[in-house]
Design a protein around this motif. Sequence first.
Motif, short mmCIF file in Angstrom:
data_model
loop_
_atom_site.label_atom_id
_atom_site.label_comp_id
_atom_site.label_asym_id
_atom_site.label_seq_id
_atom_site.Cartn_x
_atom_site.Cartn_y
_atom_site.Cartn_z
N ALA A 187 46.01 44.32 47.76
CA ALA A 187 47.10 43.75 46.96
C ALA A 187 47.79 44.85 46.18
CB ALA A 187 46.54 42.72 45.99
N GLY A 188 49.10 44.97 46.37
CA GLY A 188 49.88 45.79 45.45
C GLY A 188 49.69 45.12 44.09
N ALA A 189 49.44 45.90 43.04
CA ALA A 189 49.05 45.29 41.76
C ALA A 189 50.16 44.51 41.09
CB ALA A 189 48.59 46.39 40.81
N GLN A 190 51.40 44.78 41.51
CA GLN A 190 52.53 44.50 40.62
C GLN A 190 53.00 43.05 40.50
OE1 GLN A 190 52.55 46.52 43.26
NE2 GLN A 190 54.29 46.18 44.60
N LYS A 191 52.14 42.08 40.80
CA LYS A 191 52.53 40.70 40.48
C LYS A 191 51.62 40.22 39.35
CE LYS A 191 54.98 40.83 44.34
NZ LYS A 191 56.34 41.33 44.27
N ASN A 192 50.35 40.01 39.68
CA ASN A 192 49.44 39.42 38.69
C ASN A 192 48.43 40.37 38.10
OD1 ASN A 192 50.22 36.72 38.41
ND2 ASN A 192 49.28 36.17 40.36
N MET A 193 48.41 41.61 38.56
CA MET A 193 47.36 42.50 38.06
C MET A 193 47.89 43.54 37.07
SD MET A 193 44.31 44.50 40.04
CE MET A 193 44.73 46.23 40.02
N GLY A 194 48.94 44.25 37.43
CA GLY A 194 49.42 45.31 36.54
C GLY A 194 50.69 45.93 37.07
N PRO A 195 51.05 47.09 36.54
CA PRO A 195 52.31 47.71 36.96
C PRO A 195 52.25 48.23 38.40
CG PRO A 195 51.46 48.68 34.93
CD PRO A 195 50.37 47.83 35.49
N ALA A 196 53.40 48.38 39.01
CA ALA A 196 53.48 49.02 40.33
C ALA A 196 52.87 50.41 40.23
CB ALA A 196 54.94 49.12 40.75
N GLY A 197 52.35 50.88 41.34
CA GLY A 197 51.76 52.22 41.34
C GLY A 197 50.30 52.21 41.67
N VAL A 198 49.64 51.08 41.45
CA VAL A 198 48.23 50.98 41.85
C VAL A 198 48.10 49.82 42.83
CG1 VAL A 198 47.52 49.53 39.87
CG2 VAL A 198 45.82 50.90 41.06
N THR A 199 47.24 50.02 43.80
CA THR A 199 46.99 49.00 44.83
C THR A 199 45.50 48.71 44.85
OG1 THR A 199 48.76 50.00 46.11
CG2 THR A 199 47.33 48.47 47.29
N LEU A 200 45.17 47.45 44.77
CA LEU A 200 43.76 47.06 44.77
C LEU A 200 43.28 46.86 46.21
CD1 LEU A 200 41.23 45.95 43.18
CD2 LEU A 200 42.30 43.69 43.40
N VAL A 201 42.13 47.44 46.54
CA VAL A 201 41.50 47.19 47.84
C VAL A 201 40.05 46.79 47.58
CG1 VAL A 201 40.76 48.21 50.03
CG2 VAL A 201 42.99 48.81 49.09
N ILE A 202 39.66 45.67 48.16
CA ILE A 202 38.26 45.23 48.06
C ILE A 202 37.75 45.18 49.50
CG2 ILE A 202 36.73 43.36 47.31
CD1 ILE A 202 38.95 42.47 45.35
N VAL A 203 36.80 46.03 49.81
CA VAL A 203 36.41 46.14 51.23
C VAL A 203 34.90 46.11 51.38
CG1 VAL A 203 36.62 48.70 51.16
CG2 VAL A 203 36.69 47.51 53.35
N LYS A 204 34.47 45.38 52.40
CA LYS A 204 33.04 45.29 52.71
C LYS A 204 32.60 46.63 53.28
CE LYS A 204 29.97 41.98 54.79
NZ LYS A 204 29.88 40.73 55.51
N ASN A 205 31.59 47.23 52.68
CA ASN A 205 31.21 48.60 53.07
C ASN A 205 30.85 48.70 54.54
OD1 ASN A 205 31.66 49.50 50.46
ND2 ASN A 205 29.58 48.94 49.82
N ASP A 206 30.24 47.66 55.06
CA ASP A 206 29.83 47.62 56.47
C ASP A 206 30.93 47.89 57.47
OD1 ASP A 206 27.31 47.00 56.30
OD2 ASP A 206 27.44 44.92 57.07
N LEU A 207 32.15 47.55 57.04
CA LEU A 207 33.30 47.59 57.95
C LEU A 207 33.77 49.03 58.21
CD1 LEU A 207 34.93 45.13 59.00
CD2 LEU A 207 36.60 45.61 57.22
N LEU A 208 33.39 49.93 57.32
CA LEU A 208 34.00 51.26 57.32
C LEU A 208 33.25 52.25 58.20
CD1 LEU A 208 34.84 51.46 53.52
CD2 LEU A 208 36.29 50.69 55.42
N GLY A 209 34.00 53.27 58.64
CA GLY A 209 33.38 54.37 59.39
C GLY A 209 33.08 54.03 60.84
#
Length: 355
Positions: A187-209
């Motif tokens: 999610a780009g932060a800039q609606k309900n989280m905070g100012p533009a410029g930060v992007t939230l990523v929540i990722v299951k560790n298993d999926l990576l690599g």
Amino acid sequence: MKHNFGAGPCILPQEVFQEAAKAVLDFNNTGLSILEISHRSKEFEEVVAETESLVRELLNVPEDYSVLFLQGGASQQFAMVPMNLLPEGGKAAYLDTGVWASKAAKEAKNFGQIEIVASSKDSNYTYVPKNFEIPSDATYFHFTSNNTIYGTEVFEKPKTTIPTVVDMSSDILSREINVAEYDLIYAGAQKNMGPAGVTLVIVKNDLLGKSGRTIPTIFNYQEHAKAGSMYNTPPVYSIYVSMLNLRWLKAKGGIKVIEQENIIKARTLYDEIERNSFFTGTAAVEDRSRMNVTFVMDTPELEAEFLALAKQRNLIGIKGHRSVGGFRASIYNALSITSINALVDTMREFEESHK
Ligand code: PLP
């Protein structure tokens, strides 16, 4: 009082803006600005740690997921997702529910074979397709949970056994979700989280690599996870203001409470759109978004007049997106029921004066 119905970026409560403004001059009585303290300082490390812990607490993020604060907006995620997840020659499935969903799919085509499982483009994205098959041999399934431009929202995750990736840029933190149902949320932060410029990523560790690709370090989720979102200079102010806003949300009672408010706000406005003979909603009733309410006038030649009245009544940002026309009222977390009532009163006033 101004009522900001703009689609973004960054509609936050007044008290959050006030605290954010103070920290620009003096952050926590350090005599220094939040903008100038070292991002490697203990003080800023505490900001990142608290922001992460608030995200984890508010969204009930399971232990085996990483919470990352990245740059580049949701648009960068359109590329990072396939770059990190899709093996060379692999296939991913995308649901096309609007401009952002189709941009995500277009970007993913640079990395593999993309199957569009369903699209509502033929009706200018007024609804969310329901009956479609998600191929079980695809590496992941991607969809957009809230279609900011068209005012539709997907409240239930489409059923599939393959990993699911979701773009929640415009409805994250607005309603309860079960993070464990998803493998990657961004999610780009800039609606309900905070100012533009930060992007939230929540990722299951298993999926990576697992993609087997060489991924540039700056685009590699694992590297960002390893570095605690500090691989390079993070967007310090955007993270700090997000933290303040997450504190506000927690103090309010968290997502359960804000979701109830959002339901009432959306219902109040949709009820008026249905009741008022001058306005018609554009989204299919069962898919109507609680974040972006899109509607048009049955007599389009009166639209400019309504916009002028809205301006006089301090209603800001209700002009519709050019691809839908009419009006769009974005009613994110920070917008209070008082603002919704102000819009409803103005719609009634308009109706009365044209009888
Ligand atoms: N996805 C959705 C659902 C959006 O609403 C937006 C922007 O409004 C984007 C993606 C693009 O986000 P960004 O500007 O952060 O790249």
